[in-house]
Design a protein around this motif. Structure first.
Motif, short mmCIF file in Angstrom:
data_model
loop_
_atom_site.label_atom_id
_atom_site.label_comp_id
_atom_site.label_asym_id
_atom_site.label_seq_id
_atom_site.Cartn_x
_atom_site.Cartn_y
_atom_site.Cartn_z
N ASP A 53 0.81 -1.23 0.00
CA ASP A 53 0.00 0.00 0.00
C ASP A 53 0.84 1.27 0.00
N ARG A 132 -11.49 -8.33 -1.06
CA ARG A 132 -11.21 -7.12 -1.84
C ARG A 132 -11.76 -5.89 -1.12
N HIS A 135 -9.65 -5.05 1.85
CA HIS A 135 -8.24 -4.80 1.53
C HIS A 135 -7.31 -5.79 2.22
N SER A 136 -7.70 -7.06 2.17
CA SER A 136 -6.91 -8.11 2.81
C SER A 136 -5.78 -8.58 1.89
N TRP A 139 -4.85 -7.54 -1.83
CA TRP A 139 -5.78 -6.48 -2.22
C TRP A 139 -5.45 -5.15 -1.57
N ARG A 140 -4.61 -5.14 -0.56
CA ARG A 140 -4.22 -3.88 0.08
C ARG A 140 -3.36 -3.03 -0.84
N CYS A 142 -1.26 -3.40 -4.92
CA CYS A 142 -1.57 -3.44 -6.35
C CYS A 142 -0.83 -4.63 -6.95
N GLY A 160 -6.31 -4.31 -6.95
CA GLY A 160 -5.91 -3.87 -5.62
C GLY A 160 -6.30 -2.44 -5.32
N ALA A 161 -6.39 -2.12 -4.04
CA ALA A 161 -6.86 -0.81 -3.59
C ALA A 161 -5.89 0.31 -3.86
N SER A 162 -4.60 -0.02 -4.06
CA SER A 162 -3.59 1.04 -4.19
C SER A 162 -3.16 1.29 -5.63
#
Length: 246
Positions: A53, A132, A135-136, A139-140, A142, A160-162
């Protein structure tokens, strides 16, 4: 005949002693002489790189393997044999669980965010969606889907979230590096090669005993075993003499 089929199923489901279980990567176990790919999931290969992240690269393939090893610990594992692995017939598909548990190892890996649901199967789609959102694991940050990484598809959708659209070019360079780093214990070099497509492969792999090994200074992939290389669609270099790598 029916009795034989039932007996065969029971034999495949027998738990293995913990000492007999070897975690090859985040989706592959070896129990005795049999390798099982956890059914319904996919995980980063051992040489795959993801971003956390903070946009720092990390060895997510190694991380996925370690996550699976931690899940198992020193407990016994049983695998229900589901037949040959379509991607590599020398391996079996397995529904594998810790002895005494009902949730499979594959599902737990998806729940923790270190594996994704196999597209089109949707066995663990709900678990993936939850990981997702929360953000586990992978997925936290990219990452590229493992199958996109194996195809070296630099145009693939990033997950991913980032992930940032305005930083896509820089992100792709990190996720698909021009110069790759050998994971610990994975010395086999892989190189994408058009000529390999003549034999239905995507590339060629070079063992340490191959004449071409030293000259391949910029491998595209690294593998821990010949089985790993073959499962990824690579064939052995023709200049490898018999017994190379042994």
């Amino acid at each position: 005949m029916r009795a034989l089929l039932v007996l065969s199923a029971l034999l495949f489901a027998l738990p293995a002693a913990a000492g007999d279980v070897v975690v090859r990567d985040g989706r592959t176990l070896q129990i005795g002489s049999t390798s099982y790919r956890l059914a319904g999931i996919d995980t980063p290969d051992m040489d795959q790189i993801c971003l956390n992240d903070r946009a720092d690269p990390w060895a997510c393939g190694v991380g996925a393997r370690d996550a699976l090893a931690k899940l198992i610990g020193d407990r016994a594992v049983s695998c229900r044999d589901l037949g040959p692995d379509p991607s590599y017939k020398a391996r079996r598909l397995g529904a594998c669980t810790i002895q005494g548990e009902t949730v499979s190892l594959g599902q737990q890996m998806v729940q923790q965010g270190f594996a994704i649901n196999v597209p089109g199967k949707d066995r663990f789609a709900g678990d993936e969606a939850k990981a997702r959102i929360e953000h586990s694991g992978l997925w936290r940050g990219c990452f590229a889907a493992p199958q996109s990484f194996r195809r070296w598809d630099r145009d693939a959708v990033l997950l991913g979230a980032s992930c940032r659209d305005d930083k896509r070019a820089e992100t792709v360079e990190l996720l698909f590096p021009a110069r790759t780093t050998m994971p610990p214990g994975c010395p086999i070099k892989g190189k994408f090669a058009r000529r390999a497509r003549l034999t239905g492969n995507v590339g060629v792999y070079h063992l340490q005993g191959c004449r071409s090994y030293a000259g391949n200074t910029k491998p595209d992939r690294w593998f821990c075993s010949e089985d790993d290389a073959k499962a990824a669609g690579f064939r052995r270099a023709y200049n490898c003499r018999a017994g190379a790598g042994n």
